[in-house]
Design an enzyme around this catalytic site. Structure first.
Site, mmCIF file in Angstrom:
data_model
loop_
_atom_site.group_PDB
_atom_site.id
_atom_site.type_symbol
_atom_site.label_atom_id
_atom_site.label_comp_id
_atom_site.label_asym_id
_atom_site.label_seq_id
_atom_site.Cartn_x
_atom_site.Cartn_y
_atom_site.Cartn_z
ATOM 1 N N ASP A 259 32.243 39.118 51.210
ATOM 2 C CA ASP A 259 31.937 40.137 50.316
ATOM 3 C C ASP A 259 31.427 41.236 51.102
ATOM 4 O O ASP A 259 31.653 42.568 50.432
ATOM 5 C CB ASP A 259 31.073 39.836 49.166
ATOM 6 C CG ASP A 259 31.197 38.427 48.503
ATOM 7 O OD1 ASP A 259 32.863 38.374 48.342
ATOM 8 O OD2 ASP A 259 30.612 37.926 47.779
ATOM 9 N N ARG B 112 58.267 46.595 38.388
ATOM 10 C CA ARG B 112 56.931 46.017 37.440
ATOM 11 C C ARG B 112 55.589 46.842 37.903
ATOM 12 O O ARG B 112 55.726 47.088 39.227
ATOM 13 C CB ARG B 112 56.875 44.743 37.570
ATOM 14 C CG ARG B 112 57.788 43.875 36.855
ATOM 15 C CD ARG B 112 57.650 42.188 37.001
ATOM 16 N NE ARG B 112 58.627 41.726 36.274
ATOM 17 C CZ ARG B 112 58.912 40.290 36.495
ATOM 18 N NH1 ARG B 112 58.788 39.857 37.800
ATOM 19 N NH2 ARG B 112 59.748 39.814 35.675
ATOM 20 N N GLY C 58 34.752 39.534 45.928
ATOM 21 C CA GLY C 58 33.747 40.281 46.364
ATOM 22 C C GLY C 58 32.457 40.447 45.424
ATOM 23 O O GLY C 58 31.776 41.271 45.829
ATOM 24 N N ARG C 59 32.501 39.508 44.591
ATOM 25 C CA ARG C 59 31.269 39.683 43.377
ATOM 26 C C ARG C 59 31.101 40.843 43.219
ATOM 27 O O ARG C 59 31.962 41.822 42.354
ATOM 28 C CB ARG C 59 29.930 38.708 44.125
ATOM 29 C CG ARG C 59 29.992 37.394 44.134
ATOM 30 C CD ARG C 59 28.875 36.668 44.243
ATOM 31 N NE ARG C 59 28.292 36.634 42.925
ATOM 32 C CZ ARG C 59 28.700 36.169 41.807
ATOM 33 N NH1 ARG C 59 29.346 35.237 41.783
ATOM 34 N NH2 ARG C 59 27.767 36.585 40.848
ATOM 35 N N GLU D 124 37.014 41.499 41.370
ATOM 36 C CA GLU D 124 36.649 40.190 40.422
ATOM 37 C C GLU D 124 35.473 41.058 39.719
ATOM 38 O O GLU D 124 35.255 40.729 38.496
ATOM 39 C CB GLU D 124 36.387 39.128 40.915
ATOM 40 C CG GLU D 124 35.120 39.277 42.033
ATOM 41 C CD GLU D 124 35.010 37.596 42.554
ATOM 42 O OE1 GLU D 124 35.664 36.680 42.370
ATOM 43 O OE2 GLU D 124 33.786 37.640 43.275
ATOM 44 N N ARG E 222 39.433 33.076 51.736
ATOM 45 C CA ARG E 222 38.221 32.554 52.360
ATOM 46 C C ARG E 222 38.932 31.348 53.298
ATOM 47 O O ARG E 222 38.031 30.797 54.237
ATOM 48 C CB ARG E 222 37.257 31.703 51.313
ATOM 49 C CG ARG E 222 36.485 32.720 50.578
ATOM 50 C CD ARG E 222 35.030 32.429 50.846
ATOM 51 N NE ARG E 222 34.718 31.149 50.157
ATOM 52 C CZ ARG E 222 34.272 30.565 49.137
ATOM 53 N NH1 ARG E 222 33.929 31.457 48.291
ATOM 54 N NH2 ARG E 222 34.026 29.305 49.128
HETATM 55 O O1 F6P Z 1 30.681 35.130 47.850
HETATM 56 C C1 F6P Z 1 31.781 34.939 48.355
HETATM 57 C C2 F6P Z 1 32.768 34.490 46.984
HETATM 58 O O2 F6P Z 1 33.893 34.353 47.653
HETATM 59 C C3 F6P Z 1 32.852 35.617 46.257
HETATM 60 O O3 F6P Z 1 33.558 36.489 46.602
HETATM 61 C C4 F6P Z 1 33.269 34.695 44.828
HETATM 62 O O4 F6P Z 1 32.888 35.386 43.948
HETATM 63 C C5 F6P Z 1 32.666 33.372 45.272
HETATM 64 O O5 F6P Z 1 32.159 33.351 46.550
HETATM 65 C C6 F6P Z 1 33.327 32.331 44.894
HETATM 66 O O6 F6P Z 1 32.486 30.996 45.059
HETATM 67 P P1 F6P Z 1 33.154 29.692 44.740
HETATM 68 O O7 F6P Z 1 33.637 29.245 46.113
HETATM 69 O O8 F6P Z 1 31.781 28.937 44.538
HETATM 70 O O9 F6P Z 1 34.165 29.392 43.690
#
Ligand code: F6P
EC number: 2.7.1.11
Length: 343
Positions: free
Chosen positions: A129, A164, A172-173, A223, A276
């Site tokens: 993030d 479209r 990114g929280r 998000e 990730r």
């Molecule tokens: O903090 C990293 C992150 O990937 C955020 O971007 C996301 O909201 C969250 O972790 C998702 O968490 P989890 O892997 O617990 O679903």
């Protein structure tokens, strides 16, 4: 000889293994340190569940995604064996002199509390993030941006073919860094981030103007983005291990709203954990390796309560307390810089 226990906590992140490798190689070669790895984040420290980590165990690790130690969102104060006093006893039993905690904001806050209560602990900041203060970039962010940019490139070709509007949701929280950087790299027509709410009318005005030029609109949304009438970020998946709402799904709310108001057929894609996974970029491998190496110097200098960080191109040391004062949000001028070319 100093024996160090390393743990990786919170959401995983490309580059964690490169940190572990950097620490073990420099720590053993330069400082004569020994290493063990605690399994599944704080759980391994609390329960004394550790694996040996030596040069041969970290061979070839810098390009591997994930973490060989496993991770979790369990805190060090949870369960009957949690808390500083129990952890100190566990460390003594295992012959571990110091802990290296690799993690994000939640990990740094827990590490600060353990340090206040006498645990010899230092840290390495990580999060895709990029929202940790006192460090210019965290490893994992560059990889996530690269993956999101590739997704935009791919969505564009299918979006163009069907004329479209494509809405891509990235992670990114409560920070819009991944959206801002990937949206910029991918040439998005609108980038929506938590720090700067935009109205649905404005979003539709941008998409309409793109269509009027004969193009297919590309919208990137973080998000944590909210419309002005939303009290908080969209969340339908309960709370995470650190008691924060799990975010996700805003793209699926926005897409029908855009379609209904503009008449442009609109599709939503939620990129999710793809961001990730997999191999870290070269930038993240270099940053992670340097941070891993530098954290062994922190231990050698007994700078407990500190973490390594990136300032410009230099690796520096900052207190957990300093890093926890603020959250690194996208500043208004960085957003405005790109907003002038939306639409
Ligand atoms: O903090 C990293 C992150 O990937 C955020 O971007 C996301 O909201 C969250 O972790 C998702 O968490 P989890 O892997 O617990 O679903």
């Amino acid at each position: 000889m100093t024996r160090i226990g390393i743990l990786t906590s919170g959401g995983d992140c490309p580059g964690l293994n490169a940190v572990i490798r950097g620490a073990v190689l420099k720590g053993s070669e330069v400082h004569g340190q020994e290493f063990v790895g605690f399994l599944d984040g704080w759980r391994g420290l609390v329960e004394g569940d550790a694996m040996p980590l030596d040069r041969s165990r970290v061979r070839g690790l810098s390009h591997e995604g994930g973490t060989i130690l496993g991770t979790s969102r369990i805190g060090p104060y949870q369960g009957p064996n949690g808390g500083a006093a129990n952890i100190a006893r566990t460390m003594e039993r295992l012959g571990v002199d110091a802990v290296v905690a690799i993690g994000g904001e939640g990990t740094a806050a827990a590490a600060q509390r353990l340090f206040d209560e006498g645990i010899r602990i230092v840290g390495v900041p990580k999060t895709i993030d990029n929202d940790l203060d006192q460090t210019d970039y965290t490893f994992g962010f560059d990889t996530a941006v690269e993956i999101a940019t590739e997704a935009i490139d791919r969505l564009r070709t299918t979006g163009n073919s069907h004329k479209r509007c494509m809405v891509l949701e990235v992670m990114g929280r409560n920070a819009g860094w991944i959206a801002l950087h990937s949206g910029t790299a991918g040439g998005a027509h609108a980038i929506l981030i938590p720090e700067h709410p935009e109205s649905i009318e404005q979003i539709c005005a941008w998409t309409n103007s793109v269509r009027e030029r004969g193009r297919a609109p590309m919208v990137v949304v973080a998000e944590g983005f909210t419309l002005p009438d939303m009290a908080q970020a969209h969340s339908t998946k309960g709370m995470d291990g650190f008691d924060r709402p799990r975010l996700g799904g805003i793209a699926e709310l926005l897409a029908p709203m855009i379609q209904e108001r503009t008449g442009i057929e609109t599709r939503a894609t939620v990129l999710g954990h793809i961001q990730r996974g997999g191999v870290p970029t070269a930038f993240d491998r270099v940053l992670a390796t340097r941070l891993g190496m530098a954290v062994t110097d922190l231990v050698a200098d007994e700078q407990w309560g500190h973490m390594v960080a990136l300032h410009g191109t230099e690796i520096v040391r900052v207190g957990f307390d300093e890093a926890l004062v603020d959250h690194k949000s996208v500043p208004a001028h960085r957003y405005q810089e790109m907003r002038v070319i939306f639409g």
